[in-house]
Enzyme design. Structure first.
Site, PDB file in Angstrom:
ATOM      1  N   GLY A   8       0.836  -1.202   0.000  1.00  0.00           N
ATOM      2  CA  GLY A   8       0.000   0.000   0.000  1.00  0.00           C
ATOM      3  C   GLY A   8       0.870   1.251   0.000  1.00  0.00           C
ATOM      4  N   GLY A  11      -0.400   4.872  -0.921  1.00  0.00           N
ATOM      5  CA  GLY A  11      -1.422   5.485  -0.081  1.00  0.00           C
ATOM      6  C   GLY A  11      -0.863   6.611   0.784  1.00  0.00           C
ATOM      7  CD  GLN A  12      -3.289  10.510   5.011  1.00  0.00           C
ATOM      8  OE1 GLN A  12      -4.057   9.641   5.443  1.00  0.00           O
ATOM      9  NE2 GLN A  12      -3.276  11.744   5.481  1.00  0.00           N
ATOM     10  CG  ASP A  34      -0.481   0.759  -3.942  1.00  0.00           C
ATOM     11  OD1 ASP A  34      -0.370   1.508  -2.959  1.00  0.00           O
ATOM     12  OD2 ASP A  34      -1.598   0.436  -4.420  1.00  0.00           O
ATOM     13  CB  ILE A  35      -3.385  -2.742  -6.196  1.00  0.00           C
ATOM     14  CG1 ILE A  35      -4.142  -3.710  -7.079  1.00  0.00           C
ATOM     15  CG2 ILE A  35      -4.155  -1.461  -5.985  1.00  0.00           C
ATOM     16  CD1 ILE A  35      -5.355  -4.305  -6.384  1.00  0.00           C
ATOM     17  CG  ASP A  49      -4.571  -8.209  -5.720  1.00  0.00           C
ATOM     18  OD1 ASP A  49      -4.840  -7.853  -4.545  1.00  0.00           O
ATOM     19  OD2 ASP A  49      -5.410  -8.735  -6.476  1.00  0.00           O
ATOM     20  CE1 TYR A 139     -10.019   1.191   8.211  1.00  0.00           C
ATOM     21  CE2 TYR A 139     -10.867   2.745   9.825  1.00  0.00           C
ATOM     22  CZ  TYR A 139      -9.810   2.215   9.115  1.00  0.00           C
ATOM     23  OH  TYR A 139      -8.538   2.708   9.311  1.00  0.00           O
ATOM     24  CE  LYS A 143      -7.579  -0.838   9.918  1.00  0.00           C
ATOM     25  NZ  LYS A 143      -6.342  -1.408   9.354  1.00  0.00           N
ATOM     26  CB  ILE A 169      -2.911  10.213   9.305  1.00  0.00           C
ATOM     27  CG1 ILE A 169      -2.955   8.964  10.204  1.00  0.00           C
ATOM     28  CG2 ILE A 169      -1.470  10.674   9.074  1.00  0.00           C
ATOM     29  CD1 ILE A 169      -2.307   9.111  11.551  1.00  0.00           C
TER      30      ILE A 169
HETATM   31  C1  AKB Z   1     -10.731   6.939   8.626  1.00  0.00           C
HETATM   32  O1  AKB Z   1     -11.226   8.071   8.757  1.00  0.00           O
HETATM   33  O2  AKB Z   1     -11.366   5.965   8.194  1.00  0.00           O
HETATM   34  C2  AKB Z   1      -9.289   6.734   9.031  1.00  0.00           C
HETATM   35  C3  AKB Z   1      -9.161   6.230  10.425  1.00  0.00           C
HETATM   36  C4  AKB Z   1      -9.488   7.100  11.558  1.00  0.00           C
HETATM   37  O3  AKB Z   1      -8.774   5.117  10.618  1.00  0.00           O
HETATM   38  N1  AKB Z   1      -8.568   7.947   8.871  1.00  0.00           N
END
Ligand code: AKB
Length: 319
Positions: A8, A11-12, A34-35, A49, A139, A143, A169
């Site tokens: 990745g 990414g940011q 990265d992909i 991938d 998400y 996590k 971030i």
């Molecule tokens: C998001 O907003 O989904 C991320 C996080 C807080 O993990 N920046």
């Protein structure tokens, strides 16, 4: 420190992490992947991938990788729009790496968790390391499940998987994509380009945030500390700066007086409302001396300085 693979890397966080790791280990010892192809040519980049277990295994063997930084994930807002796919991707990439670690192919793994592991019944102010965790986003659920799994692999298979719960971030090199905290990056770009920003979170929504150099320090620090020092086998709370869209806009206004903001909360507001306002990171401080460096003013100054250069507007800013 051994040879690293960053998954990745476009990414940011991946972008800044590759740069920092290369400054520490040498370019050839940090493979970016990265992909998609990166914008700039990179002799140490491979197209990969991360959902393809065989491809990841092949890359790790071919490149003699010792440690993996797994930065690929579908973030909170995007995940709500494709729940099943987001769950599959987020869990699949994690299991691929955990299983390769179990086979002894990787010595050390970094996997980022998030403040999204907390939920509406979590105490919102100075959220402790151990508390109610009832995430209600795909998400956040992925996590929290990931945290449980890394602890399981650490304990049952004697692995070395390390993790921190990143707040939102803020950075200038690469835009974030698909997160709820993305407003805090977009606002800077719009302030410099158009002097106007419409926030998708309401003005009083306070969230835990962190400036990128602190996030990178936390990542490098936790990966450098002796394993015995790390009491937590899932993921450490880390705190940076907590602010609202209005407070961030005020800080930008101090530097760009004709900047204007208005507020049109959308579906991301409900996600933000389920997250903490601030984080207690005492255990990270005790175990690996973690402390953030950037406060709101230092972050805003640095963001505007760097983005002004990018947009060539340096002379118009009273910095
Ligand atoms: C998001 O907003 O989904 C991320 C996080 C807080 O993990 N920046």
């Amino acid at each position: 420190m051994g040879k690293a693979l960053v998954i990745g890397s476009n990414g940011q966080i991946g972008t800044d992490l590759v740069e920092k790791l290369r400054s520490l280990k040498g370019d050839e010892n940090v493979i970016a992947s990265d992909i998609y192809q990166p914008a700039k040519e990179d002799p140490f980049f491979i197209l990969l991938d991360a959902t393809d277990r065989e491809a990841v295994e092949k890359a790790i063997k071919a490149q003699n990788i010792d440690e993996v930084y797994l930065m690929a994930a579908i973030l909170s807002a995007k995940a709500e729009q494709m729940p099943n796919k987001a769950w599959d991707i987020n869990m699949q990439v994690l299991f691929n790496i955990l299983e390769l670690g179990k086979q002894g192919l990787i010595k050390k793994i970094f996997w980022p968790s998030s403040i999204a592991v907390f939920g509406p019944n979590t105490p919102r102010i100075n959220t402790p390391q151990y508390t109610i965790m009832d995430p209600n986003t795909v998400y956040g659920i992925s996590k929290l499940a990931g945290e449980r799994w890394i602890e399981y692999y650490n304990e049952h298979y004697n692995m070395d998987v390390r993790s921190v719960r990143y707040p939102g971030i803020i950075s200038w090199k690469t835009l974030p994509g698909g997160g709820t905290t993305d407003y805090a990056v977009e606002i800077f770009h719009e302030a410099l380009k158009n002097k106007k920003y419409t926030s998708f979170l309401s003005k009083n929504t306070r969230l835990p945030m962190m400036y990128m150099p602190d996030a990178i320090d936390a990542t490098i620090n936790i990966m450098s500390i002796p394993k015995e020092n790390l009491r937590i086998k899932h993921s450490y709370n880390i705190a940076g700066i907590s602010f609202t869209p209005e407070e961030l806009a005020d800080a930008i206004k101090k530097r760009i007086p004709d900047f204007e903001i208005d507020y049109k909360p959308d579906f991301r507001q409900a996600i933000a409302d389920s997250w903490p306002e601030s984080i207690d990171d005492d255990m990270a401080f005790k175990d690996w001396h973690w402390h953030h460096k950037y406060d709101l003013d230092a972050m805003v100054d640095d963001m505007l300085k760097n983005l002004s250069k990018k947009y060539n507007k340096e002379e118009s800013l009273p910095l």
